[in-house]
Scaffold this motif. Sequence first.
Motif, PDB file in Angstrom:
ATOM      1  N   THR A   1     -18.929   3.165  31.178  1.00  0.00           N
ATOM      2  CA  THR A   1     -19.328   1.774  30.987  1.00  0.00           C
ATOM      3  C   THR A   1     -18.292   0.827  31.578  1.00  0.00           C
ATOM      4  O   THR A   1     -18.647  -0.180  32.205  1.00  0.00           O
ATOM      5  N   LEU A   2     -17.019   1.134  31.397  1.00  0.00           N
ATOM      6  CA  LEU A   2     -15.959   0.320  31.993  1.00  0.00           C
ATOM      7  C   LEU A   2     -16.115   0.231  33.507  1.00  0.00           C
ATOM      8  O   LEU A   2     -15.897  -0.825  34.115  1.00  0.00           O
TER       9      LEU A   2
ATOM     10  N   MET B   1     -14.783  -0.802  20.431  1.00  0.00           N
ATOM     11  CA  MET B   1     -14.651   0.595  20.850  1.00  0.00           C
ATOM     12  C   MET B   1     -13.405   0.788  21.701  1.00  0.00           C
ATOM     13  O   MET B   1     -12.700   1.813  21.593  1.00  0.00           O
ATOM     14  N   LEU B   2     -13.093  -0.204  22.545  1.00  0.00           N
ATOM     15  CA  LEU B   2     -11.889  -0.114  23.371  1.00  0.00           C
ATOM     16  C   LEU B   2     -10.623  -0.161  22.522  1.00  0.00           C
ATOM     17  O   LEU B   2      -9.649   0.557  22.797  1.00  0.00           O
ATOM     18  N   TRP B   3     -10.618  -0.992  21.475  1.00  0.00           N
ATOM     19  CA  TRP B   3      -9.461  -1.019  20.570  1.00  0.00           C
ATOM     20  C   TRP B   3      -9.252   0.350  19.917  1.00  0.00           C
ATOM     21  O   TRP B   3      -8.113   0.808  19.752  1.00  0.00           O
TER      22      TRP B   3
ATOM     23  N   LEU C   1      -5.976  -0.470  26.162  1.00  0.00           N
ATOM     24  CA  LEU C   1      -5.385  -1.652  25.547  1.00  0.00           C
ATOM     25  C   LEU C   1      -5.622  -2.889  26.415  1.00  0.00           C
ATOM     26  O   LEU C   1      -6.013  -3.952  25.907  1.00  0.00           O
ATOM     27  N   ASP C   2      -5.404  -2.761  27.706  1.00  0.00           N
ATOM     28  CA  ASP C   2      -5.617  -3.894  28.610  1.00  0.00           C
ATOM     29  C   ASP C   2      -7.093  -4.285  28.658  1.00  0.00           C
ATOM     30  O   ASP C   2      -7.435  -5.475  28.659  1.00  0.00           O
ATOM     31  N   ALA C   3      -7.956  -3.282  28.701  1.00  0.00           N
ATOM     32  CA  ALA C   3      -9.393  -3.575  28.749  1.00  0.00           C
ATOM     33  C   ALA C   3      -9.853  -4.222  27.448  1.00  0.00           C
ATOM     34  O   ALA C   3     -10.657  -5.170  27.472  1.00  0.00           O
ATOM     35  N   ALA C   4      -9.347  -3.747  26.332  1.00  0.00           N
ATOM     36  CA  ALA C   4      -9.718  -4.336  25.044  1.00  0.00           C
ATOM     37  C   ALA C   4      -9.291  -5.792  24.976  1.00  0.00           C
ATOM     38  O   ALA C   4     -10.051  -6.655  24.509  1.00  0.00           O
TER      39      ALA C   4
ATOM     40  N   LEU D   1      -8.820  -7.848  27.465  1.00  0.00           N
ATOM     41  CA  LEU D   1      -9.630  -8.639  28.387  1.00  0.00           C
ATOM     42  C   LEU D   1     -10.995  -8.950  27.802  1.00  0.00           C
ATOM     43  O   LEU D   1     -11.431 -10.114  27.776  1.00  0.00           O
ATOM     44  N   TRP D   2     -11.689  -7.924  27.323  1.00  0.00           N
ATOM     45  CA  TRP D   2     -13.038  -8.138  26.792  1.00  0.00           C
ATOM     46  C   TRP D   2     -13.006  -8.938  25.496  1.00  0.00           C
ATOM     47  O   TRP D   2     -13.903  -9.742  25.230  1.00  0.00           O
ATOM     48  N   SER D   3     -11.970  -8.754  24.707  1.00  0.00           N
ATOM     49  CA  SER D   3     -11.800  -9.550  23.489  1.00  0.00           C
ATOM     50  C   SER D   3     -11.679 -11.028  23.833  1.00  0.00           C
ATOM     51  O   SER D   3     -12.324 -11.890  23.217  1.00  0.00           O
ATOM     52  N   SER D   4     -10.898 -11.344  24.841  1.00  0.00           N
ATOM     53  CA  SER D   4     -10.682 -12.750  25.223  1.00  0.00           C
ATOM     54  C   SER D   4     -11.964 -13.393  25.742  1.00  0.00           C
ATOM     55  O   SER D   4     -12.130 -14.611  25.651  1.00  0.00           O
ATOM     56  N   ARG D   5     -12.862 -12.599  26.269  1.00  0.00           N
ATOM     57  CA  ARG D   5     -14.112 -13.137  26.805  1.00  0.00           C
ATOM     58  C   ARG D   5     -15.072 -13.618  25.712  1.00  0.00           C
ATOM     59  O   ARG D   5     -16.073 -14.260  26.013  1.00  0.00           O
ATOM     60  N   LEU D   6     -14.752 -13.302  24.464  1.00  0.00           N
ATOM     61  CA  LEU D   6     -15.558 -13.806  23.346  1.00  0.00           C
ATOM     62  C   LEU D   6     -15.159 -15.225  22.941  1.00  0.00           C
ATOM     63  O   LEU D   6     -15.838 -15.842  22.121  1.00  0.00           O
ATOM     64  N   LYS D   7     -14.082 -15.748  23.496  1.00  0.00           N
ATOM     65  CA  LYS D   7     -13.548 -17.041  23.053  1.00  0.00           C
ATOM     66  C   LYS D   7     -14.579 -18.163  23.033  1.00  0.00           C
ATOM     67  O   LYS D   7     -14.581 -18.976  22.098  1.00  0.00           O
ATOM     68  N   PRO D   8     -15.492 -18.280  24.001  1.00  0.00           N
ATOM     69  CA  PRO D   8     -16.461 -19.387  23.956  1.00  0.00           C
ATOM     70  C   PRO D   8     -17.357 -19.381  22.719  1.00  0.00           C
ATOM     71  O   PRO D   8     -17.949 -20.404  22.376  1.00  0.00           O
ATOM     72  N   ARG D   9     -17.419 -18.264  22.010  1.00  0.00           N
ATOM     73  CA  ARG D   9     -18.260 -18.175  20.819  1.00  0.00           C
ATOM     74  C   ARG D   9     -17.503 -18.514  19.541  1.00  0.00           C
ATOM     75  O   ARG D   9     -18.101 -18.558  18.462  1.00  0.00           O
ATOM     76  N   ALA D  10     -16.215 -18.767  19.624  1.00  0.00           N
ATOM     77  CA  ALA D  10     -15.383 -18.888  18.424  1.00  0.00           C
ATOM     78  C   ALA D  10     -15.817 -20.015  17.497  1.00  0.00           C
ATOM     79  O   ALA D  10     -15.676 -19.911  16.274  1.00  0.00           O
ATOM     80  N   ASN D  11     -16.334 -21.100  18.056  1.00  0.00           N
ATOM     81  CA  ASN D  11     -16.695 -22.248  17.225  1.00  0.00           C
ATOM     82  C   ASN D  11     -18.199 -22.501  17.146  1.00  0.00           C
ATOM     83  O   ASN D  11     -18.623 -23.562  16.695  1.00  0.00           O
TER      84      ASN D  11
END
Length: 386
Positions: free
Chosen positions: A22-23, A57-59, A71-74, A76-86
């Motif tokens: 998937t990566l 799953m990456l974590w 760790l790097d992939a986790a 990166l993908w984690s940070s891509r959720l930022k627009p949903r935070a609020n």
Amino acid sequence: MSTATPRWEEAIERMRCRVDQTLESLQSEFPHWAEAATGKWTTTVDGDWTGGAWPGMLWWFARRTGSSKYLDAAGLWSSRLKPRANLQTAFKGFGFYYGVALGDLLCADKDAATLALDAAQSLKGQYDPRLDLIPLGGDAEESDDVGNSFSSIDSLQAVPLLFWAADKTGEASFADVAARHTTRVLDIHMRRDGSIVQSSELNPANGEVVRRFTHKGFSDSSVWGRAQAWGLVYAAVALAHLPQEKRWMDQLIAGADWWLSHVPPNLVAFWDFDDPAIPNSETDTAATAIVCSALLKLGRLAPSADLRAKYQDAGERTARALIDGYLTPVGAGEDRPQGMLVGACFNKRRDARARDSATNAETIFGSYYLLESLNVLDGLIDAEKI
């Protein structure tokens, strides 16, 4: 922990191969569900409510392997959720707990902790004292269908993130909202026999329940498999933080016993327990994997040794059933990627969102919960710590 460790390790390795595949195949859009016959992902741009399962799953593989690749992939993908935070949705609790806060819990990632706290602060602010819970919210994925003064058992997705934030910051207000939300949602949606109804309409002025119904199942009075599963796993998470809450424990045990007495002999649930087409109906391995996680938690939290052994055994047997029957294998004649958890019914109703209309699929959240359960069974972390 189980003595059958090699089985868990082999299954985890199969799932790691699917994560690697998937990566390589995805660039920036989040995996949502995949066709069972091909493994081709249907994706979402921003992650939707399921988005946190993929970095989650990456974590897990970052923690398990110590590899910077995961760790790097986790991160990166984690940070891509930022627009949903609020966004105003109770469901963001899922994405920001499993996809972001898990980075703190498993890997002590500071950037993940900062982003998860931002989302938790916003989520806490969605609490409505008139309803005594966090309503679905105007940005919820199903808000066009049900409205803002509605609740659902799915909204317990808010609970893990709030309890994590309370532990992380020491601010009791996070835990207070989580506890109030848990109590109210369980009381509204759990029936006396331990079964769970998915949704409810509330009077916005005083919080009184106007009606209860099943938004995604076979009928208003049926037991949608994933409704039962969400109630169990999040009641277990809440109890891990407040084990003195006997009311939650009684509800969790009643719900787990209902599941175990109604699930088919092979331990894999159908999409809705009341579908009259059973046994000629769709399974839901995603609901089953969620319950596997819940049973393993209950195997640590239940009030007696006999009960703990009962639920631990049920969790292990459920994991074996998913591995043996639905986790795509390695071998000649198998064209699909190995490590796909197939047999999930995302949503089969005619009014489903187009992106959710899938049966006999691999769902990213079902795969997440199986991977979590396998790492627990393999001894990486105690079930109640997640």
